[in-house]
Design an enzyme around this catalytic site. Sequence first.
Site, PDB file in Angstrom:
ATOM      1  N   ASP A   1       0.893  -1.155   0.000  1.00 47.49           N
ATOM      2  CA  ASP A   1       0.000   0.000   0.000  1.00 47.49           C
ATOM      3  C   ASP A   1       0.934   1.208   0.000  1.00 47.49           C
ATOM      4  OD1 ASP A   1      -2.082   1.758   0.172  1.00 47.49           O
ATOM      5  OD2 ASP A   1      -2.607   1.275   2.251  1.00 47.49           O
TER       6      ASP A   1
ATOM      7  N   CYS B   1      -4.017   5.154  -2.863  1.00 50.46           N
ATOM      8  CA  CYS B   1      -5.274   5.911  -2.742  1.00 50.46           C
ATOM      9  C   CYS B   1      -5.167   7.147  -3.641  1.00 50.46           C
ATOM     10  CB  CYS B   1      -5.570   6.275  -1.291  1.00 50.46           C
ATOM     11  SG  CYS B   1      -4.325   7.302  -0.506  1.00 50.46           S
TER      12      CYS B   1
END
Length: 195
Positions: A14, A71
Amino acid sequence: FPKIMGGFDRVLLDAPCSGTGVISKDASVKTNKSDDDFRMLTHLQKELVLSAIDSANAASPTGGFIVYSTCSVTVEEDEAVVNYALRKRPNVRLVSTGLDFGRPGFTSFRGKDFHSSLALTRRFFPHTHNMDGFFVAKFQKISNKIQVPERSSSAAAAAAAGTATAGTARFIVPAGSGALLKRKKRKTKPSGGAT
């Protein structure tokens, strides 16, 4: 990281990113990032994705998978990073994420063409999917060896030294990748001094 620890069945990266997918929750994202921040982030993401790939073990019976996510909704942090990884690590391929919603990743964007398998990645947009914006790619590592084509000058130098022929390829096995290496034990000679 792969030199210290590696051989993982699966790796989830991530990656640190600009956060452009969460602007609806944090409007400061629009004003607190400069062009230099974006360049630094994409450079870091490229380094991290290569380390994640090198840390996974292709020989794992249950793994050899690497998931890259951000994101962010910028192509530079998403498809461009994944395309870079595919070019630098021919020992991986993209596979289906297993997610049946979202939109396929871009295979071309504003004059830049990406590998056709980027259609297997998924993009999620806040205005379309009623959630934070993000990106997901799933790699499968098919070998712990990285085939690196020789550059013409180094291949010629190697051929002149009698160590290789021009046009050959060499293989690199990242430390900690889980690959088994045969190592010869060195015989040590006793030193001439008295202790």
